[in-house]
Design a protein around this motif. Structure first.
Motif, PDB file in Angstrom:
ATOM      1  N   UNK A   7       0.814  -1.298   0.042  1.00  0.00           N
ATOM      2  CA  UNK A   7       0.082  -0.077  -0.048  1.00  0.00           C
ATOM      3  C   UNK A   7       1.045   1.311   0.023  1.00  0.00           C
ATOM      4  N   UNK A   8       0.527   2.084  -0.942  1.00  0.00           N
ATOM      5  CA  UNK A   8       1.433   3.158  -1.107  1.00  0.00           C
ATOM      6  C   UNK A   8       0.350   4.462  -0.554  1.00  0.00           C
ATOM      7  N   UNK A  54       9.519   0.525  -9.845  1.00  0.00           N
ATOM      8  CA  UNK A  54      10.336  -0.113  -9.115  1.00  0.00           C
ATOM      9  C   UNK A  54       9.538  -0.606  -7.754  1.00  0.00           C
ATOM     10  N   UNK A  55       8.598  -0.012  -7.281  1.00  0.00           N
ATOM     11  CA  UNK A  55       7.680  -0.371  -6.216  1.00  0.00           C
ATOM     12  C   UNK A  55       6.708  -1.421  -6.325  1.00  0.00           C
ATOM     13  N   UNK A  56       5.941  -0.994  -7.358  1.00  0.00           N
ATOM     14  CA  UNK A  56       4.947  -1.884  -7.824  1.00  0.00           C
ATOM     15  C   UNK A  56       3.637  -1.883  -6.627  1.00  0.00           C
ATOM     16  N   UNK A  57       3.217  -0.795  -6.365  1.00  0.00           N
ATOM     17  CA  UNK A  57       2.046  -0.959  -5.115  1.00  0.00           C
ATOM     18  C   UNK A  57       1.087  -1.439  -5.774  1.00  0.00           C
ATOM     19  N   UNK A  58       0.214  -2.170  -4.817  1.00  0.00           N
ATOM     20  CA  UNK A  58      -1.140  -2.890  -5.398  1.00  0.00           C
ATOM     21  C   UNK A  58      -2.119  -1.961  -4.942  1.00  0.00           C
ATOM     22  N   UNK A  59      -2.243  -0.887  -3.808  1.00  0.00           N
ATOM     23  CA  UNK A  59      -3.167  -0.008  -3.345  1.00  0.00           C
ATOM     24  C   UNK A  59      -2.444   1.341  -3.389  1.00  0.00           C
ATOM     25  N   UNK A  99      -0.352  -1.255 -13.389  1.00  0.00           N
ATOM     26  CA  UNK A  99      -1.489  -2.334 -12.604  1.00  0.00           C
ATOM     27  C   UNK A  99      -1.997  -2.059 -11.303  1.00  0.00           C
ATOM     28  N   UNK A 100      -1.937  -0.935 -10.654  1.00  0.00           N
ATOM     29  CA  UNK A 100      -2.643  -0.789  -9.285  1.00  0.00           C
ATOM     30  C   UNK A 100      -3.931  -1.420  -9.178  1.00  0.00           C
TER      31      UNK A 100
END
Length: 314
Positions: A7-8, A54-59, A99-100
């Protein structure tokens, strides 16, 4: 969201962002990522692209924004428009590209027409002229709402928006030149008590009505919406009830323990007579505020008393 979802929280140091952090951590979410403005300039497209790659957060919670009071909004409208639009464009677009799973954009109740019917429903957006003193900020926030809506329509993104009412809480701004009404009253009554002042002056007639939401309740509502709402319409977040500014002043006076008089300066402007959000859509999702106004102000005052002087006078 799962407890280990990535989560970001954009804007994690602000009033709202820090509250979202407390809420997530308190509910057991353990994979939260943040960046300070020095570490990541959200107005720079290349930096934001690199971060998401780099981080690819999901939410993603979008609580980052350039904010300020009436004087700042009037003095720097181009900055309020440019800075906020760039932050929104960069985060929302890169959330789509990378793709969040879900994004929540945080707006402001200033998006609504100055003379909107009360209480204000979500569908009143675009039905009238904006308040001129914060038009640039409002236009930027409307841009974020529309981005979420149109990215949902065109790309199928699960992007939602929430519009909070007037907020107050821990980590608020107590600078008398730039703060909002509750922190300003807390500080003025506290200093009047310390100085033994016989009276505290409040602006205007005291008759305008306002709605106030404790920021930790807002954070709880945002996490709730992230987990339970997926609609195109933005969602009002508030308490569904308001009070006169004069009544608010009496509550703050009692919480602080000030024994003098409240004097109204009728030569000062009142502003908009009333601003109350309709929270029917929010409550239909199963959420309702928990913190009463007096209890919330008591928490804020207790926190205020613990802060070093240079922090509360920033």
């Amino acid at each position: 969201m799962e407890k280990n979802s990535k989560i970001y929280v954009a804007g994690h140091r602000g009033l709202v962002g820090s509250s979202i952090m407390r809420c997530l951590e308190g509910q057991g979410y353990s994979n939260i990522i943040t960046r300070t403005s020095k570490e990541l300039n959200l107005m720079r497209q290349a930096e934001v692209e690199k971060f998401f790659e780099e981080e690819k957060p999901e939410y993603v919670f979008v609580a980052a924004a350039k904010v300020g009071g009436i004087v700042a909004n009037n003095t720097y409208p181009a900055e309020f428009l440019y800075n906020n639009l760039m932050i929104e464009l960069n985060i929302i677009h890169n959330a789509y590209v990378h793709g969040v799973k879900k994004l929540l954009f945080l707006g402001s109740s200033c998006i609504y027409p100055k003379l909107a019917p009360q209480p204000i429903k979500e569908e009143y957006l675009f039905t009238g002229l904006l308040e001129p003193t914060n038009e640039a900020y409002a236009v930027a926030k409307i841009g974020g709402i529309e981005m979420c809506k149109f990215y949902r329509r065109q790309y199928g993104c699960d992007f939602i928006s929430a519009m909070p009412t007037n907020l107050y809480g821990i980590n608020d701004n107590f600078n008398l030149e730039t703060s909002h009404v509750i922190p300003a009253l807390v500080r003025r009554f506290h200093e009047a008590k310390l100085n033994g002042d016989a009276e505290v002056v409040i602006w205007g007639s005291g008759e305008p009505r306002r709605e106030f939401l404790y920021v930790d309740d807002l954070a709880d509502a945002l996490v709730h919406l992230m987990n339970n709402y997926s609609g195109e319409s933005h969602v009002n977040i508030g308490v569904g009830e308001d009070l006169k500014i004069s009544e608010l002043a009496e509550i703050v006076k009692e919480v602080v323990g000030y024994g003098g008089e409240i004097v109204k300066d009728s030569s000062k402007p009142d502003g908009t007579p009333r601003k109350l959000l309709d929270v029917s859509l929010l409550e239909s999702t199963g959420w309702k505020h928990k913190t009463g106004l007096a209890d919330g102000i008591s928490k804020v005052y207790a926190w205020y008393l613990e802060q070093p002087e240079d922090k509360i006078k920033r």
